[in-house]
Design an enzyme around this catalytic site. Structure first.
Site, PDB file in Angstrom:
ATOM      1  N   GLY A 179      37.474  22.390  48.596  1.00  0.00           N
ATOM      2  CA  GLY A 179      37.549  21.978  47.201  1.00  0.00           C
ATOM      3  C   GLY A 179      36.449  22.706  46.495  1.00  0.00           C
TER       4      GLY A 179
ATOM      5  N   ASN B 216      36.451  25.130  44.719  1.00  0.00           N
ATOM      6  CA  ASN B 216      36.804  25.478  43.251  1.00  0.00           C
ATOM      7  C   ASN B 216      37.011  24.367  42.379  1.00  0.00           C
ATOM      8  OD1 ASN B 216      37.876  28.422  42.820  1.00  0.00           O
ATOM      9  ND2 ASN B 216      38.253  28.203  44.814  1.00  0.00           N
TER      10      ASN B 216
ATOM     11  N   HIS C  70      43.899  32.998  43.208  1.00  0.00           N
ATOM     12  CA  HIS C  70      44.135  33.784  44.236  1.00  0.00           C
ATOM     13  C   HIS C  70      43.227  34.641  44.703  1.00  0.00           C
ATOM     14  CE1 HIS C  70      46.524  35.566  47.713  1.00  0.00           C
ATOM     15  NE2 HIS C  70      46.030  36.628  47.435  1.00  0.00           N
TER      16      HIS C  70
ATOM     17  N   ASP D 171      55.215  31.131  39.196  1.00  0.00           N
ATOM     18  CA  ASP D 171      56.551  31.234  38.851  1.00  0.00           C
ATOM     19  C   ASP D 171      57.335  30.911  40.095  1.00  0.00           C
ATOM     20  OD1 ASP D 171      56.087  33.504  40.285  1.00  0.00           O
ATOM     21  OD2 ASP D 171      56.910  35.017  38.576  1.00  0.00           O
TER      22      ASP D 171
ATOM     23  N   GLY E 246      58.141  33.031  42.488  1.00  0.00           N
ATOM     24  CA  GLY E 246      57.754  33.698  43.495  1.00  0.00           C
ATOM     25  C   GLY E 246      56.392  33.402  44.111  1.00  0.00           C
TER      26      GLY E 246
END
Ligand code: GAR
Length: 204
Positions: A12, A14, A110, A147, A149
């Protein structure tokens, strides 16, 4: 106030960067209404509790199958009904029904420059192992919309980070976090909460 749910799986850092940015005023107009982890032992939950933020665990292991987990997770999110969902090191695929219900309102960080080192199997430390294996000289981080994906949604922001001679995956991971992730994610949240990045109409 922009109501935000942060989803986490691990340490955690972030999440901490977001909380620190709210405390110091670098993120404004934002309330973290809940932190959700798939992992009851995630230290991120502790960080949330230390900030008096409701910390919930929703583990796929507690459900008979993935379908049941997906339904319960989506239902919980609809109940909370946040304006924004932030995936801050969340290592579970978002159920398609949740993507539909919160279309354009889910963002992810990411730890690479998408479209490099992303997609199925590219998460956490593995991303940096792969980057070092390949021998790239520049990597970085990406904030993007989610999304259906894996790491395929529209990019919001990216920041490059140099690989240095002798880097281990751990050292590179830390540099990418410090120089890119902890900068980009709070900034994206502030931009969204203050209308500099526009979101689609809320569905619920
Ligand atoms: C971060 O590096 C984040 O970018 C990555 O997991 C780490 C979580 O660290 N996310 C992914 O790999 C998603 N595909 P944290 O729990 O300390 O924030």
């Amino acid at each position: 106030m922009f109501k935000t749910v942060v989803c986490v799986s691990g340490g955690g850092t972030n999440l901490q960067a977001i909380l620190d940015a709210i405390d110091s005023g670098r993120i404004t107009n934002t309330e973290i209404m809940a932190v959700i982890s798939n992992n009851a032992k995630a230290y991120a939950l502790e960080r949330a509790r230390n900030h008096n933020i409701p910390a919930l665990c929703m583990s796929p292991k507690r459900y008979p199958d993935r379908e049941a987990f997906n339904a319960a997770f989506t239902e919980k999110m609809k109940e909370l009904n946040p304006d924004l969902i932030v995936l801050a090191g969340f290592l579970v695929a978002i159920p398609p029904a949740m993507v539909d219900a919160f279309e354009g309102r889910i963002i992810n960080i990411h730890p690479a420059l998408i479209p490099s080192f992303c997609g199925v199997g590219y998460y956490g430390l593995h991303v940096h192992e792969k980057a070092l294996e390949y021998g790239v000289k520049v990597t970085g981080a990406t904030v993007h919309f989610v999304d259906k994906g894996m790491d395929t949604g529209r990019i919001i922001s990216q920041k490059a980070v140099y690989v240095q001679e002798g880097d281990t995956p751990e050292v590179l991971q830390r540099r990418v976090m410090e120089e890119a992730e902890w900068v980009l994610l709070p900034r994206a949240i502030d931009d969204i909460a203050n209308g500099r990045i526009q979101l689609p109409e809320k569905k619920a």
